[in-house]
Design a protein around this motif. Structure first.
Motif, short mmCIF file in Angstrom:
data_model
loop_
_atom_site.label_atom_id
_atom_site.label_comp_id
_atom_site.label_asym_id
_atom_site.label_seq_id
_atom_site.Cartn_x
_atom_site.Cartn_y
_atom_site.Cartn_z
N LEU A 17 0.81 -1.22 0.00
CA LEU A 17 0.00 0.00 0.00
C LEU A 17 0.85 1.27 0.00
O LEU A 17 0.51 2.26 -0.65
CB LEU A 17 -0.92 0.02 1.23
N TYR A 18 1.94 1.24 0.76
CA TYR A 18 2.69 2.48 0.97
C TYR A 18 4.13 2.40 0.48
O TYR A 18 4.89 3.34 0.65
CB TYR A 18 2.67 2.86 2.45
N GLY A 19 4.50 1.23 -0.05
CA GLY A 19 5.81 1.08 -0.65
C GLY A 19 6.98 1.20 0.31
O GLY A 19 8.05 1.65 -0.07
N GLN A 20 6.77 0.79 1.55
CA GLN A 20 7.90 0.83 2.48
C GLN A 20 7.98 -0.46 3.27
O GLN A 20 6.96 -1.03 3.66
CB GLN A 20 7.76 2.02 3.44
N GLU A 21 9.22 -0.90 3.51
CA GLU A 21 9.38 -2.15 4.25
C GLU A 21 9.36 -1.90 5.74
O GLU A 21 9.96 -0.96 6.23
CB GLU A 21 10.72 -2.81 3.87
N VAL A 22 8.64 -2.77 6.45
CA VAL A 22 8.69 -2.71 7.92
C VAL A 22 8.90 -4.13 8.44
O VAL A 22 8.59 -5.11 7.78
CB VAL A 22 7.38 -2.15 8.52
#
Length: 596
Positions: A17-22
């Motif tokens: 959804l937000y294009g960031q890895e967590v």
RNA sequence: GGUCCCGUAGCUCAGUUGGAUAGAGCAACAGCCUUCUAAGCUGUGGGUCGCGCGUUCGAAUCGCGCCGGGAUCACCA
């Protein structure tokens, strides 16, 4: 596990959804509060910086993604930044049929690793066991069970303090005023007979001090110069010199103590794999200290004494050998730790010892590490709080103790009275009735002690007998007995909930689901209790389970239910609840009766 | 004095990797047994989470300072 799946998919959702890895660890997930619809809740506040959207929108978007990508998630709702996920009835039904009849549910397979050595109890042979020892013994035994359930081999060891000045005090009093008494001649339990002389010594000793003080001596001097204490010290010297008369009396009196302890242990239901005696280990550790002196890890002083300098670590200097070359308590513990390591090559060593010795164990570990004993890194001190009485701390010398045997007698008597009042002993034979009173009385006592967080001090008021209603051992035992009764009837009526799985044609009712959810949490409770070395985790868990099951039992008919599918489902829940209660109580060392 | 632990309802205790309206039991009061065990279930009342400040979108939970209680700091064990 479903929790891991949700977390993993949640990371995936954020990426998508937000294009960031967590990382899964950065996402907050918890069990949904019971007033709110849902099973697991994801707290999205920490993700707002990434999503750059409102808490509600973020939760909605992630919720949508999870619902579409995890088949077990049936629906979700969003309240502010809280994303509440509802698992499908199918998921809970699968859990129930998969684990409900599996004998090993909640317990890990043995890992076949090096064992954990667990020391507990460690009594002195100069007095009988009291309530403080009971807490120690119950914690130690329960922790051993919990560690086994987590797949560890456990060696339970007891280090009996069978020598030293305090033993000599009892011996001296017996020599002076014992008049040849024995457990047989007096009918007293051996440890109690010895305790009587320990108290007597203290009484006479205090009289001497008073007299000396009356002649003008300071209290401090009087304590050191009183004839009785000088005599006791002389007996200790003679013991160390193997004086035949002293050693003979020492053996006799210790034998009395052991007979008494064995009875108390047996009744309390605790046992040991190996017993060490300080009389055989008190000289250990000296070589360790000498080696440390040679290597420069320890420091010698001009008078010949040897010390560990722990000032750099924020502690003081600690004496390890006196100027006359004799050992102190710490020296001995250094030696026994090494002995234990050599005996078992354990993966960890746990000491169940009161919190008054926190400093001692802190130092023990640091000194061992200083000496290059790497195994010390795996030493854990299960430090438990004191059991306090309304009037303050218990003191054996002054006789202000709650005696272990007396307390168990009282618990038995209360259990008998209560059971008879309820008319529940009427159909039992005498041996059956006694067994039941014992189970209930001990159950009440053990649960009372173990439900409290070990590290906290706790209060025991002897004037108020331990309750049998509410958050108590008998409440949980009663729930179990009720379940067994129900299952016996169901078996008689031909229900076969073990092999025939309920079809879940109807949606689960809230209480059905609540109960299954508690059963689901057992596995986690066992892991947490092991990791934190904390039996109260299990006690609180099983209380919660019993409470929810009782609501289930009260509200929902089982055998009276006309829909056979429903009846089978409820029997499966009932059966598993009984089994999980039994296993939980076993972890606490508490027996559970088939009827009460 | 140094170090460590504790302080949640009248009492005994849960609740801390920071989350939604702080929970149980006991005690008090009011209900539920012709229906699977009433040692049970349901409901009512009861809280400045010792006090203050701070960090934070958010503190019983983390930090600092106080107050109160306990333990420990022996050439005792």
């Amino acid at each position: 596990m479903i929790e891991e799946i949700i977390l993993a998919k949640c990371c995936e959702a954020v990426q998508h959804l937000y294009g960031q890895e967590v990382s899964p660890g950065s996402i907050g997930m918890e069990k949904t509060k019971k007033e709110i619809t849902g099973d697991f809740t994801i707290v999205v506040f920490s993700l707002l910086k990434i999503s750059r959207k409102s808490p509600e929108d973020t939760a909605m978007e992630i919720g949508d993604y999870l619902k579409n990508n995890i088949p077990e998630i049936a629906e979700f709702n969003v309240i502010k930044g809280f994303l509440n996920l509802v698992l499908s009835d199918r998921f809970w039904g699968d859990f129930l049929s998969r684990e409900g009849t599996r004998t090993g549910y909640g317990f890990r397979e043995n890992r076949h690793e090096a064992p954990v050595v667990l020391e507990y109890s460690s009594p002195n042979t100069n007095k009988p066991l009291h309530l403080g020892h009971i807490r120690n013994n119950l914690l130690g035994f329960s922790l051993a069970e919990i560690l086994k359930a987590n797949g560890h081999d456990v060696v339970k060891v007891n280090l009996v303090n069978d020598r030293g000045i305090h033993i000599c005090k009892s011996m001296l009093a017996y020599m002076n005023w014992g008049d040849g008494e024995t457990p047989q001649s007096t009918g007293m339990k051996g440890d109690h007979l010895i305790g009587k002389y320990y108290v007597l010594f203290d009484k006479k000793y205090k009289e001497e001090i008073r007299e000396l003080v009356a002649t003008g001596m300071t209290a401090e001097d009087a304590e050191k110069k009183a004839p009785l204490i000088l005599e006791a010290q002389d007996i200790l010297r003679r013991w160390e010199a193997r004086d035949e008369a002293v050693v003979s009396l020492w053996k006799t009196m210790n034998g009395w103590a052991y007979e008494g302890f064995d009875q108390t242990y047996l009744r309390l239901g605790v046992d040991f794999d190996k017993v060490y005696h300080e009389s055989e280990t008190y000289l250990l550790g000296k070589q360790l200290v000498m080696d440390g002196l040679k290597s420069g890890a320890l420091v010698g002083k001009e008078d010949g004494s040897v010390w560990a300098d722990l000032r750099e670590e924020g502690l003081d200097e600690k004496l390890l050998l006196r100027s006359d070359g004799t050992s102190v308590y710490m020296t001995q513990d250094l030696g026994t730790a090494e002995l234990r390591n050599d005996d078992f090559h354990p993966s960890a060593m746990i000491y169940v010892v009161g919190n008054e010795q926190n400093y001692h164990f802190d130092v023990l570990k640091r000194v061992l590490l200083k000496l290059g004993k790497d195994f010390a890194a795996n030493i854990h001190h299960l430090s438990y709080g004191m059991v306090e009485l309304p009037m303050g701390k218990m003191k054996s010398r002054e006789g202000t103790v709650v005696d272990a045997d007396d307390l168990m007698d009282e618990m038995f008597a209360t259990a008998e009275t209560t059971t008879r009042e309820l008319g529940k002993a009427d159909e039992l034979s005498q041996p059956e009735a006694n067994k039941l009173f014992n189970t209930i009385g001990l159950g009440a006592l053990k649960y009372f002690i173990l439900k409290v967080d070990p590290k906290k001090n706790m209060l025991f008021d002897p004037a108020e007998s331990i309750d049998f209603n509410g958050n108590t051992g008998p409440f949980i035992q009663y729930t179990y007995a009720r379940i067994q009764s129900l299952l016996a009837r169901a078996g008689g009526a031909g229900y076969d909930w073990k092999s025939r799985r309920a079809d879940l044609l109807n949606p689960l009712l809230p209480l059905e689901k609540e109960t299954i959810k508690r059963l689901f949490l057992f596995e986690e409770a066992v892991v947490v209790a092991g990791k934190e070395m904390n039996p109260s985790v299990i006690a609180n868990y099983v209380y919660d389970l019993a409470k929810v099951y009782n609501q289930f039992y009260q509200e929902l008919p089982v055998l009276k239910e006309e829909n056979v599918e429903k009846a089978l489902l409820r029997l499966a829940v009932t059966s598993m609840a009984g089994e999980v209660i039994r296993r939980s109580m076993k972890l606490l060392g508490i027996e559970v009766p088939a009827r009460m």
